[in-house]
Design an enzyme around this catalytic site. Sequence first.
Site, PDB file in Angstrom:
ATOM      1  N   ASP A  37     137.371  33.758   9.292  1.00  0.00           N
ATOM      2  CA  ASP A  37     138.787  33.372   9.260  1.00  0.00           C
ATOM      3  C   ASP A  37     139.474  33.961   8.036  1.00  0.00           C
ATOM      4  O   ASP A  37     138.830  34.215   7.016  1.00  0.00           O
ATOM      5  CB  ASP A  37     138.875  31.828   9.246  1.00  0.00           C
ATOM      6  CG  ASP A  37     140.265  31.337   9.584  1.00  0.00           C
ATOM      7  OD1 ASP A  37     141.099  32.131  10.092  1.00  0.00           O
ATOM      8  OD2 ASP A  37     140.543  30.153   9.335  1.00  0.00           O
ATOM      9  N   ASN A  85     142.520  32.449  21.519  1.00  0.00           N
ATOM     10  CA  ASN A  85     143.107  33.633  20.878  1.00  0.00           C
ATOM     11  C   ASN A  85     143.981  34.483  21.802  1.00  0.00           C
ATOM     12  O   ASN A  85     144.742  35.333  21.329  1.00  0.00           O
ATOM     13  CB  ASN A  85     142.014  34.516  20.237  1.00  0.00           C
ATOM     14  CG  ASN A  85     141.455  33.946  18.953  1.00  0.00           C
ATOM     15  OD1 ASN A  85     140.321  34.216  18.585  1.00  0.00           O
ATOM     16  ND2 ASN A  85     142.234  33.142  18.239  1.00  0.00           N
TER      17      ASN A  85
HETATM   18  C1  FPP Z   1     140.512  35.064  12.202  1.00  0.00           C
HETATM   19  O1  FPP Z   1     141.488  35.489  11.294  1.00  0.00           O
HETATM   20  C2  FPP Z   1     139.781  36.181  12.772  1.00  0.00           C
HETATM   21  C3  FPP Z   1     139.814  36.538  14.101  1.00  0.00           C
HETATM   22  C4  FPP Z   1     140.600  35.825  15.099  1.00  0.00           C
HETATM   23  C5  FPP Z   1     139.080  37.679  14.629  1.00  0.00           C
HETATM   24  C6  FPP Z   1     137.874  38.138  13.898  1.00  0.00           C
HETATM   25  C7  FPP Z   1     137.635  39.519  14.315  1.00  0.00           C
HETATM   26  C8  FPP Z   1     137.177  40.535  13.549  1.00  0.00           C
HETATM   27  C9  FPP Z   1     136.705  40.391  12.168  1.00  0.00           C
HETATM   28  C10 FPP Z   1     137.129  41.908  14.106  1.00  0.00           C
HETATM   29  C11 FPP Z   1     136.357  42.114  15.377  1.00  0.00           C
HETATM   30  C12 FPP Z   1     134.957  41.621  15.336  1.00  0.00           C
HETATM   31  C13 FPP Z   1     133.840  42.317  15.549  1.00  0.00           C
HETATM   32  C14 FPP Z   1     132.532  41.608  15.558  1.00  0.00           C
HETATM   33  C15 FPP Z   1     133.785  43.758  15.754  1.00  0.00           C
HETATM   34  P1  FPP Z   1     142.998  35.026  11.516  1.00  0.00           P
HETATM   35  O2  FPP Z   1     143.712  36.149  12.164  1.00  0.00           O
HETATM   36  O3  FPP Z   1     143.057  33.724  12.249  1.00  0.00           O
HETATM   37  O4  FPP Z   1     143.470  34.840  10.019  1.00  0.00           O
HETATM   38  P2  FPP Z   1     144.589  33.834   9.470  1.00  0.00           P
HETATM   39  O5  FPP Z   1     144.062  32.434   9.702  1.00  0.00           O
HETATM   40  O6  FPP Z   1     144.650  34.193   8.017  1.00  0.00           O
HETATM   41  O7  FPP Z   1     145.854  34.120  10.206  1.00  0.00           O
END
Ligand code: FPP
Length: 261
Positions: A37, A85
Site C-alpha cells: 500500500d 480495485n
Molecule cells: C496500493 O497502493 C497498491 C496497489 C493497488 C497495487 C499494487 C501493485 C503493484 C505494486 C504493481 C503490480 C504488481 C506486481 C506484482 C507486478 P494505492 O494505490 O492504494 O496507494 P495509496 O493508498 O497511497 O493511494
Amino acid sequence: MSLQDILSVVEAGSEEEALARQVNFERLPVHVAVIMDGNGRWAAQRHLPRVEGHRAGIESVREVVEGSARLGIGVLTLYAFSVENWKRPAAEVSTLMLLLKRYLRLELNTLLRNNIRFRVIGRADELSPEIRRELSVAEEKTSSNSGMLFNIALNYGGRAEIVEAVRRLISDGVRPENLDEQRFGDYLYTAGQPDPDLLIRTSGEMRVSNFLLWQIAYAEIWVTDTLWPDFRKRDLLEAILAYQKRNRRYGGINQPAVAGR
Ligand code: FPP
C-alpha cells in the site's frame, strides 16, 4: 536457502547485512503475506501521477520476491489487485495490468533462476484473455520449481473467496457433518498451503482490507509507515526480526515463539 544466500544479494557492510546476520534461520515465518500500500501517496509526494507510484512499486516487488526466496521463506503472497480495485479510474487499472504483464515477461527468468513457483490466487477468469495467457505461461513454466511458492493475489477478495468455497462445497454435496476447518481450507485458493505466519502492511494503515480473511486467523501483523515503492530487503528483514521477537500463543498461554503451527 541460508544466510549466505541473502548475503550474496546485500551490500557488504550495509545495514541490510547487519539485519540479515540477526535473523534466526531456524525460526523463519513459513508464509509471508504482504498488503502493498501507499503507491498513490508516494507519487503524490513527488507531484507525479498515481501510476508512477505503481511503476516504482515494481522494484519493491522484485526486491521482496528475491529476498524472500533467498532467505528461505516457503510461501510469499502479494496483494496486487483486489476485487474492489476495479472502481479505480480505467487508465489506472489498465496501467496496473500492463505493469503486471511487463513484470511477468521481464522477471520470468529470475523466477526460474531462483527456483520459484508462481501461482495466481483470485478470480483470474475475470481478467482479460491477454493477461490470463501471460499468467498461465508463468504458472506453467515455473510449475515444477521446488523452491518458494509466490502467490499473486489478483482480482482477489477474502469474502468472495469464502463465498466461492461455500458454493463449491454445496455443489460437491459435502454434508455438514463432514465439514471441518481443514476441509473448508481445501476449498480456498490456498488449499494445501500453510496459513500466513506474518502479514506485512505498508504505509501505516491498520486494516486487513479483505485480504486472506480466513487464512490470517493467527498471523502476526506488522505495519510499517514505509510506502510500498520505498520498501526494500532492509524492511523485509526488519519485519522478520520483529516477527521472531513475538510470542505466538494461538489462544493458549506462554508458548515459546515458533515458526509455523
Ligand atoms: C496500493 O497502493 C497498491 C496497489 C493497488 C497495487 C499494487 C501493485 C503493484 C505494486 C504493481 C503490480 C504488481 C506486481 C506484482 C507486478 P494505492 O494505490 O492504494 O496507494 P495509496 O493508498 O497511497 O493511494
